[in-house]
Scaffold this motif. Structure first.
Motif, PDB file in Angstrom:
ATOM      1  N   THR A 122       0.822  -1.204   0.000  1.00 53.11           N
ATOM      2  CA  THR A 122       0.000   0.000   0.000  1.00 53.11           C
ATOM      3  C   THR A 122       0.860   1.259   0.000  1.00 53.11           C
ATOM      4  O   THR A 122       0.368   2.353   0.288  1.00 53.11           O
ATOM      5  N   ASP A 123       2.127   1.114  -0.305  1.00 52.13           N
ATOM      6  CA  ASP A 123       3.016   2.258  -0.499  1.00 52.13           C
ATOM      7  C   ASP A 123       2.944   2.641  -1.967  1.00 52.13           C
ATOM      8  O   ASP A 123       3.483   1.948  -2.829  1.00 52.13           O
ATOM      9  N   TYR A 124       2.245   3.734  -2.254  1.00 48.37           N
ATOM     10  CA  TYR A 124       2.028   4.157  -3.631  1.00 48.37           C
ATOM     11  C   TYR A 124       2.991   5.255  -4.069  1.00 48.37           C
ATOM     12  O   TYR A 124       2.789   5.913  -5.086  1.00 48.37           O
ATOM     13  N   SER A 125       4.040   5.465  -3.318  1.00 53.31           N
ATOM     14  CA  SER A 125       4.971   6.554  -3.603  1.00 53.31           C
ATOM     15  C   SER A 125       5.868   6.245  -4.801  1.00 53.31           C
ATOM     16  O   SER A 125       6.054   5.087  -5.190  1.00 53.31           O
ATOM     17  N   LEU A 126       6.426   7.310  -5.364  1.00 51.21           N
ATOM     18  CA  LEU A 126       7.400   7.151  -6.439  1.00 51.21           C
ATOM     19  C   LEU A 126       8.626   6.411  -5.926  1.00 51.21           C
ATOM     20  O   LEU A 126       9.229   5.606  -6.650  1.00 51.21           O
ATOM     21  N   ARG A 127       8.973   6.633  -4.675  1.00 51.26           N
ATOM     22  CA  ARG A 127      10.114   5.944  -4.089  1.00 51.26           C
ATOM     23  C   ARG A 127       9.928   4.433  -4.141  1.00 51.26           C
ATOM     24  O   ARG A 127      10.858   3.681  -4.442  1.00 51.26           O
ATOM     25  N   GLN A 128       8.699   3.957  -3.866  1.00 48.65           N
ATOM     26  CA  GLN A 128       8.415   2.531  -3.955  1.00 48.65           C
ATOM     27  C   GLN A 128       8.510   2.049  -5.399  1.00 48.65           C
ATOM     28  O   GLN A 128       8.969   0.935  -5.665  1.00 48.65           O
ATOM     29  N   GLY A 129       8.080   2.890  -6.339  1.00 53.01           N
ATOM     30  CA  GLY A 129       8.208   2.531  -7.746  1.00 53.01           C
ATOM     31  C   GLY A 129       9.660   2.313  -8.130  1.00 53.01           C
ATOM     32  O   GLY A 129      10.005   1.326  -8.805  1.00 53.01           O
ATOM     33  N   TYR A 130      10.519   3.228  -7.702  1.00 51.90           N
ATOM     34  CA  TYR A 130      11.945   3.075  -7.978  1.00 51.90           C
ATOM     35  C   TYR A 130      12.497   1.838  -7.272  1.00 51.90           C
ATOM     36  O   TYR A 130      13.352   1.126  -7.813  1.00 51.90           O
ATOM     37  N   HIS A 151      10.366  -4.542 -20.499  1.00 60.06           N
ATOM     38  CA  HIS A 151      10.659  -3.226 -21.071  1.00 60.06           C
ATOM     39  C   HIS A 151      10.178  -2.077 -20.187  1.00 60.06           C
ATOM     40  O   HIS A 151      10.837  -1.038 -20.110  1.00 60.06           O
ATOM     41  N   PHE A 152       9.034  -2.288 -19.519  1.00 58.83           N
ATOM     42  CA  PHE A 152       8.460  -1.244 -18.669  1.00 58.83           C
ATOM     43  C   PHE A 152       7.886  -1.887 -17.410  1.00 58.83           C
ATOM     44  O   PHE A 152       7.474  -3.045 -17.419  1.00 58.83           O
ATOM     45  N   THR A 153       7.857  -1.104 -16.329  1.00 56.51           N
ATOM     46  CA  THR A 153       7.299  -1.555 -15.053  1.00 56.51           C
ATOM     47  C   THR A 153       6.351  -0.469 -14.548  1.00 56.51           C
ATOM     48  O   THR A 153       6.679   0.715 -14.616  1.00 56.51           O
ATOM     49  N   ILE A 154       5.191  -0.881 -14.049  1.00 58.62           N
ATOM     50  CA  ILE A 154       4.239   0.070 -13.458  1.00 58.62           C
ATOM     51  C   ILE A 154       4.033  -0.320 -12.002  1.00 58.62           C
ATOM     52  O   ILE A 154       3.657  -1.455 -11.691  1.00 58.62           O
ATOM     53  N   SER A 155       4.278   0.624 -11.104  1.00 61.41           N
ATOM     54  CA  SER A 155       4.104   0.363  -9.680  1.00 61.41           C
ATOM     55  C   SER A 155       2.626   0.416  -9.315  1.00 61.41           C
ATOM     56  O   SER A 155       1.783   0.897 -10.090  1.00 61.41           O
ATOM     57  N   ARG A 156       2.295  -0.050  -8.136  1.00 63.03           N
ATOM     58  CA  ARG A 156       0.907   0.006  -7.680  1.00 63.03           C
ATOM     59  C   ARG A 156       0.434   1.440  -7.489  1.00 63.03           C
ATOM     60  O   ARG A 156      -0.772   1.708  -7.476  1.00 63.03           O
ATOM     61  N   ILE A 160       5.239   4.851 -13.835  1.00 64.67           N
ATOM     62  CA  ILE A 160       5.756   4.036 -14.934  1.00 64.67           C
ATOM     63  C   ILE A 160       7.268   4.195 -15.003  1.00 64.67           C
ATOM     64  O   ILE A 160       7.781   5.311 -15.068  1.00 64.67           O
ATOM     65  N   MET A 161       7.978   3.075 -14.997  1.00 68.43           N
ATOM     66  CA  MET A 161       9.434   3.081 -15.106  1.00 68.43           C
ATOM     67  C   MET A 161       9.875   2.326 -16.350  1.00 68.43           C
ATOM     68  O   MET A 161       9.269   1.308 -16.707  1.00 68.43           O
ATOM     69  N   GLU A 162      10.905   2.842 -16.997  1.00 70.45           N
ATOM     70  CA  GLU A 162      11.571   2.066 -18.036  1.00 70.45           C
ATOM     71  C   GLU A 162      12.202   0.852 -17.368  1.00 70.45           C
ATOM     72  O   GLU A 162      12.737   0.943 -16.268  1.00 70.45           O
ATOM     73  N   GLY A 163      12.134  -0.311 -18.006  1.00 67.38           N
ATOM     74  CA  GLY A 163      12.750  -1.514 -17.466  1.00 67.38           C
ATOM     75  C   GLY A 163      14.128  -1.731 -18.069  1.00 67.38           C
ATOM     76  O   GLY A 163      15.117  -1.205 -17.573  1.00 67.38           O
TER      77      GLY A 163
END
Length: 264
Positions: A122-130, A151-156, A160-163
């Motif tokens: 339930t951590d929806y922060s950009l930091r968690q995405g990274y 190729h790409f990753t999407i966090s909860r 969106i991050m490049e993979g």
């Protein structure tokens, strides 16, 4: 696909699931795609999820309560040319790949949707995405792969991050980087990992919104028909990916992407 690179084998297909509409997406299941390439997959050690008990059923109330400043606004998620905001490998602090990516001067035939089979945090922060992007890269490179498999990753949280390094630049030019995310089909597919596990719950709304935007942009860049091109990992391999709850909703996702393309 697990973050450690293992393509999980699936339990028997649930009888109530509309298998044909989920897998085919208006296309034809390619016989050659079913031929797994063991060398490309690396070791198949079972992935352990230490905090699997933390998996929760997401509701709009839970999401809203945890939004705060971690959820990017729709405007901030957009960049030039109709593309969503995609955080590059440099942004999230990727390691230098072991090998230079192979770039093909053509478009993929399919865009494959995965789930990471990790806890539904339930951590929806950009930091968690990274954090999830770095974790996946570390695990994949630990398997002996040259870089992140997808190729790409999407966090909860919908970030969106490049993979795999070079994937974003290639997509902007209508080209594709060869990844390592689908056994036997890496040469003609682009992969998107969705953080979480979706066998019994759906992804958060923010993840779905970002996935729709990313898919619409990629289909536009590659001149692909969303009704045929967007498929789950289970189309090609014996796996539960992208989830028994999530995969049956891909027909709706394809329609949403097609609508986004028409309105662009």
């Amino acid at each position: 696909m697990n973050p450690n690179g293992k393509h999980r084998r699936t339990d028997p297909w649930p009888a109530e699931m509309p298998r044909r509409s989920v897998l085919l997406g208006g296309g034809v299941l390619l016989g050659s795609a079913a031929l797994g390439v063991a060398a490309a997959l690396g070791p198949s050690a079972e992935h352990e999820v230490a905090n699997a008990a933390n998996t929760i059923d997401d509701t709009e109330r839970t999401q809203a309560a945890r939004d705060g400043e971690s959820r990017p606004s729709r405007r901030s998620r957009r960049s030039g040319g109709g593309a969503p905001l995609i955080h590059s490998t440099d942004d999230w602090g990727a390691r230098t790949p072991y090998r230079r990516a192979t770039v093909l001067s053509r478009a993929p035939e399919y865009i494959v949707v995965h789930h990471t089979f990790t806890p539904n945090v339930t951590d929806y922060s950009l930091r968690q995405g990274y954090r999830i992007a770095r974790s996946i890269q570390g695990a994949h490179m630990g398997q002996g792969w040259g870089d992140t498999g997808q190729h790409f990753t999407i966090s909860r949280g919908g970030h969106i991050m490049e993979g795999r390094k070079g994937s974003l630049a290639a997509a902007r030019r209508g080209r594709m980087v060869i990844g390592t995310h689908v056994a036997g089909a890496n040469g003609y597919t682009v992969g998107i990992e969705c953080e979480g596990t979706y066998n019994s719950v759906m992804p958060p709304r923010r993840l779905l919104d970002s996935l729709t935007e990313l898919l619409a942009w990629l289909c536009g860049q590659y001149d692909l028909d969303p009704k045929k091109a967007i498929v789950p990992h289970m189309k090609f391999n014996d796996t539960d990916c992208c989830g028994y709850e999530f995969a049956p909703t891909l027909p709706r996702l394809r329609k949403d992407v097609a609508a986004a393309l028409r309105s662009a």
